[in-house]
Design a protein around this motif. Structure first.
Motif, PDB file in Angstrom:
ATOM      1  N   GLN A  86      -6.205  11.002   5.115  1.00 57.45           N
ATOM      2  CA  GLN A  86      -6.494  11.531   6.449  1.00 57.45           C
ATOM      3  C   GLN A  86      -6.616  13.039   6.354  1.00 57.45           C
ATOM      4  O   GLN A  86      -5.762  13.710   5.767  1.00 57.45           O
ATOM      5  N   LEU A  87      -7.691  13.559   6.945  1.00 57.73           N
ATOM      6  CA  LEU A  87      -7.980  14.989   6.846  1.00 57.73           C
ATOM      7  C   LEU A  87      -8.030  15.627   8.229  1.00 57.73           C
ATOM      8  O   LEU A  87      -8.733  15.155   9.121  1.00 57.73           O
ATOM      9  N   ALA A 109      -4.741   6.370  10.077  1.00 59.85           N
ATOM     10  CA  ALA A 109      -3.940   5.818   8.991  1.00 59.85           C
ATOM     11  C   ALA A 109      -3.504   4.392   9.321  1.00 59.85           C
ATOM     12  O   ALA A 109      -3.475   3.507   8.456  1.00 59.85           O
ATOM     13  N   LEU A 110      -3.171   4.156  10.586  1.00 59.24           N
ATOM     14  CA  LEU A 110      -2.767   2.805  11.000  1.00 59.24           C
ATOM     15  C   LEU A 110      -3.939   1.839  10.894  1.00 59.24           C
ATOM     16  O   LEU A 110      -3.787   0.684  10.503  1.00 59.24           O
ATOM     17  N   THR A 111      -5.152   2.320  11.222  1.00 58.02           N
ATOM     18  CA  THR A 111      -6.345   1.490  11.160  1.00 58.02           C
ATOM     19  C   THR A 111      -6.655   1.079   9.716  1.00 58.02           C
ATOM     20  O   THR A 111      -7.125  -0.031   9.451  1.00 58.02           O
ATOM     21  N   GLN A 112      -6.388   2.000   8.784  1.00 61.18           N
ATOM     22  CA  GLN A 112      -6.696   1.740   7.373  1.00 61.18           C
ATOM     23  C   GLN A 112      -5.763   0.694   6.762  1.00 61.18           C
ATOM     24  O   GLN A 112      -6.095   0.107   5.743  1.00 61.18           O
ATOM     25  N   MET A 127       0.844  -1.197   0.000  1.00 57.49           N
ATOM     26  CA  MET A 127       0.000   0.000   0.000  1.00 57.49           C
ATOM     27  C   MET A 127       0.876   1.242   0.000  1.00 57.49           C
ATOM     28  O   MET A 127       1.877   1.319   0.721  1.00 57.49           O
ATOM     29  N   SER A 128       0.529   2.300  -0.817  1.00 55.01           N
ATOM     30  CA  SER A 128       1.313   3.525  -0.870  1.00 55.01           C
ATOM     31  C   SER A 128       1.115   4.309   0.421  1.00 55.01           C
ATOM     32  O   SER A 128       0.166   4.086   1.174  1.00 55.01           O
ATOM     33  N   ASN A 129       2.027   5.243   0.663  1.00 53.59           N
ATOM     34  CA  ASN A 129       1.931   6.056   1.868  1.00 53.59           C
ATOM     35  C   ASN A 129       0.645   6.870   1.852  1.00 53.59           C
ATOM     36  O   ASN A 129       0.267   7.429   0.815  1.00 53.59           O
ATOM     37  N   PRO A 130      -0.063   6.942   2.979  1.00 51.01           N
ATOM     38  CA  PRO A 130      -1.319   7.695   3.012  1.00 51.01           C
ATOM     39  C   PRO A 130      -1.084   9.183   2.798  1.00 51.01           C
ATOM     40  O   PRO A 130      -0.025   9.724   3.142  1.00 51.01           O
ATOM     41  N   SER A 131      -2.090   9.854   2.236  1.00 46.70           N
ATOM     42  CA  SER A 131      -2.021  11.288   1.994  1.00 46.70           C
ATOM     43  C   SER A 131      -2.666  12.031   3.157  1.00 46.70           C
ATOM     44  O   SER A 131      -3.845  11.830   3.446  1.00 46.70           O
ATOM     45  N   PHE A 132      -1.888  12.886   3.807  1.00 50.29           N
ATOM     46  CA  PHE A 132      -2.395  13.690   4.916  1.00 50.29           C
ATOM     47  C   PHE A 132      -2.631  15.119   4.428  1.00 50.29           C
ATOM     48  O   PHE A 132      -1.735  15.744   3.849  1.00 50.29           O
ATOM     49  N   VAL A 133      -3.823  15.625   4.672  1.00 52.05           N
ATOM     50  CA  VAL A 133      -4.185  16.979   4.259  1.00 52.05           C
ATOM     51  C   VAL A 133      -4.622  17.765   5.483  1.00 52.05           C
ATOM     52  O   VAL A 133      -5.365  17.254   6.328  1.00 52.05           O
ATOM     53  N   ALA A 152      -3.671  15.672  14.755  1.00 53.95           N
ATOM     54  CA  ALA A 152      -2.708  14.896  13.960  1.00 53.95           C
ATOM     55  C   ALA A 152      -2.539  13.490  14.528  1.00 53.95           C
ATOM     56  O   ALA A 152      -2.400  12.522  13.767  1.00 53.95           O
ATOM     57  N   GLU A 153      -2.564  13.398  15.846  1.00 52.72           N
ATOM     58  CA  GLU A 153      -2.486  12.069  16.481  1.00 52.72           C
ATOM     59  C   GLU A 153      -3.660  11.194  16.042  1.00 52.72           C
ATOM     60  O   GLU A 153      -3.494  10.012  15.735  1.00 52.72           O
ATOM     61  N   ARG A 154      -4.862  11.784  16.013  1.00 49.14           N
ATOM     62  CA  ARG A 154      -6.033  11.022  15.588  1.00 49.14           C
ATOM     63  C   ARG A 154      -5.897  10.593  14.128  1.00 49.14           C
ATOM     64  O   ARG A 154      -6.277   9.478  13.757  1.00 49.14           O
ATOM     65  N   ALA A 155      -5.346  11.507  13.317  1.00 47.21           N
ATOM     66  CA  ALA A 155      -5.149  11.175  11.899  1.00 47.21           C
ATOM     67  C   ALA A 155      -4.129  10.056  11.735  1.00 47.21           C
ATOM     68  O   ALA A 155      -4.305   9.152  10.912  1.00 47.21           O
ATOM     69  N   LEU A 156      -3.083  10.098  12.515  1.00 47.74           N
ATOM     70  CA  LEU A 156      -2.062   9.049  12.459  1.00 47.74           C
ATOM     71  C   LEU A 156      -2.660   7.696  12.875  1.00 47.74           C
ATOM     72  O   LEU A 156      -2.384   6.669  12.267  1.00 47.74           O
ATOM     73  N   SER A 157      -3.484   7.734  13.913  1.00 46.45           N
ATOM     74  CA  SER A 157      -4.140   6.482  14.354  1.00 46.45           C
ATOM     75  C   SER A 157      -5.086   5.982  13.279  1.00 46.45           C
ATOM     76  O   SER A 157      -5.177   4.776  13.029  1.00 46.45           O
TER      77      SER A 157
END
Length: 440
Positions: free
Chosen positions: A248-249, A436-439, A1-7, A429-434
């Motif tokens: 992740q937004l 991304a791990l879930t996905q 899987m490619s690296n997730p995109s964070f916006v 950002a912590e929630r977004a990082l979590s």
């Protein structure tokens, strides 16, 4: 899987708090802002006269050593450390802030009644606190409450104290002992007790300079006004025709603007945003040909016939905020779409502000006004009315469900100071990082 995109949507203190946290994980988020400049409410402007004004009063008084060092590093340790002085204006009197500790010099009948009511309230059965008005009566008694904080509430929060919760208070209003009240009434030199004792402010460039070293942490795209979010396809649409995808937004967009942009947002969630209240502020900025305007950094005004609720004096924060030998004033005039709608143009308030500055004696007849301007701040302070808590709960639950991480004063819809906004971004950002791990 490619690296997730964070916006990240926004480029204020909370948005850069999110970028800072993501950068610590080796992630450079794409950041979009509708403005042609970065900073959001943390922005500072230098006008043609050489005066620097922030978008509202901004100082850093965090006691968190980590945040202190992060901010100091962002300005290369070039900041001012200032012992704060705050005062009040009431019917021609200038008591030091907080007024409950500095009654000396006020009319004797008011002082006697304040103390009498204070003692009576302390000796009465404990009052049930259902709202801010109950809290004020329990803390200070009737006379002080109705003369000072309740009057200020009408100007600053734009609704009655009975319609406000106490969720926003924290350390913001000091509850004194009888001994402290008596000392402040009898002596002109009472102890300085306030949640702000000293603060830091960048030496040059205004408050926005605290963001200097954060800007490179994200791929910042200015002039991109968000118009739609599709939570199913994870696609963003902007007014300039650009679209972007996210995994992740993180959003610092005010909730009443964010929710209507989300495709498929439930009607009850949209309705909840309509119950959220905040103030709109007209900032009137004046440059004056002298610097000895006031010894205060900020002054609170209680009189109903004074159009502004509060004054700040930017040249007192840093000498580089004004040309040599000159001073500056920033007046705050408040409105609210829910309680006191703003009409007309911001410039309409320049002359009323000047008039009232002359009435209270801060401006003299011989003063030369070097520059004058007015700006409209659509989102100023969150109004903690009795509808807020339930409405925020509904909106946040929906955003949690669709995986949008919210942050900042207008994303959390709370009374966040500068350091709290930065930390709010970090937490988002912590929630977004979590997420991304879930996905994965």
């Amino acid at each position: 899987m490619s690296n997730p995109s964070f916006v990240v949507i926004g480029s204020g203190m909370a948005a850069f708090g999110a970028a800072y946290r993501l950068h610590s994980e080796g992630i450079s988020p794409v950041m979009f802002d509708k403005n042609s400049y970065h900073g959001g409410h943390t922005t500072s402007f230098k006008n043609e006269g050489g005066f620097i004004f922030d978008m509202g009063p901004h100082i850093s008084y965090t006691k968190d050593p980590r945040i202190q060092e992060i901010f100091a590093d962002s300005v290369d340790q070039k900041y001012e450390t200032i012992q704060i002085y705050l005062n009040n204006y009431w019917r021609g009197h200038w008591p030091q802030h907080p007024a409950q500790l500095h009654l000396h010099g006020l009319p004797h009948d008011i002082v006697v009644k304040v103390i009498s009511d204070f003692v009576e309230e302390k000796n009465a059965p404990e009052r049930t606190v259902r709202n801010y008005a109950d809290w004020l009566y329990a803390s200070f008694g009737k006379t002080f409450s109705e003369t000072f904080p309740m009057q200020y509430t009408k100007k600053y929060h734009l609704t009655a104290a009975e319609n406000l919760s106490t969720d926003w208070l924290g350390p913001r209003i000091y509850r004194p002992s009888l001994e402290e009240v008596l000392l402040g009434a009898l002596s002109p030199t009472a102890p300085h007790v306030h949640y702000v004792t000293n603060f830091r402010y960048p030496t040059a460039g205004g408050f926005v300079r605290y963001l200097t070293k954060f800007v490179p942490l994200g791929n910042l795209k200015l002039g991109h006004e968000l118009t739609a979010i599709d939570p199913n396809s994870h696609e963003l649409s902007f007014a300039n025709g650009v679209t972007a995808r996210y995994d992740q937004l993180v959003s610092s967009v005010p909730l009443p603007e964010l929710i209507p942009m989300i495709k498929g947002a439930p009607s009850d969630v949209v309705d909840a945003t309509r119950r959220l209240a905040c103030s709109t502020c007209v900032l009137v900025n004046l440059g004056i040909n002298r610097e000895d305007i006031s010894k205060a950094h900020m002054t609170y005004f209680y009189d109903e016939d004074m159009c502004f609720a509060r004054l700040g004096f930017p040249h007192m924060l840093s000498t580089q905020n004004a040309p040599p030998g000159m001073g500056s004033i920033q007046a705050e005039v408040y409105f609210s779409s829910k309680y006191k709608p703003f009409t007309g143009k911001p410039e309409d308030w320049i002359e009323p502000v000047i008039r009232d500055l002359r009435r209270c004696g801060l401006l003299r007849d011989e003063d030369q006004i070097m520059t004058k301007e007015a700006r409209l701040l659509k989102y100023a302070n969150i109004i903690f009315d009795l509808e807020r808590a339930e409405a925020v709960k509904t909106v946040h639950a929906y955003l949690d469900d669709i995986g949008i991480s919210y942050c900042g004063r207008y994303g959390e819809w709370g009374y966040l100071w500068t350091d709290e906004s930065f930390k709010s971004g970090e937490k988002a950002a912590e929630r977004a990082l979590s997420g991304a791990l879930t996905q994965r």
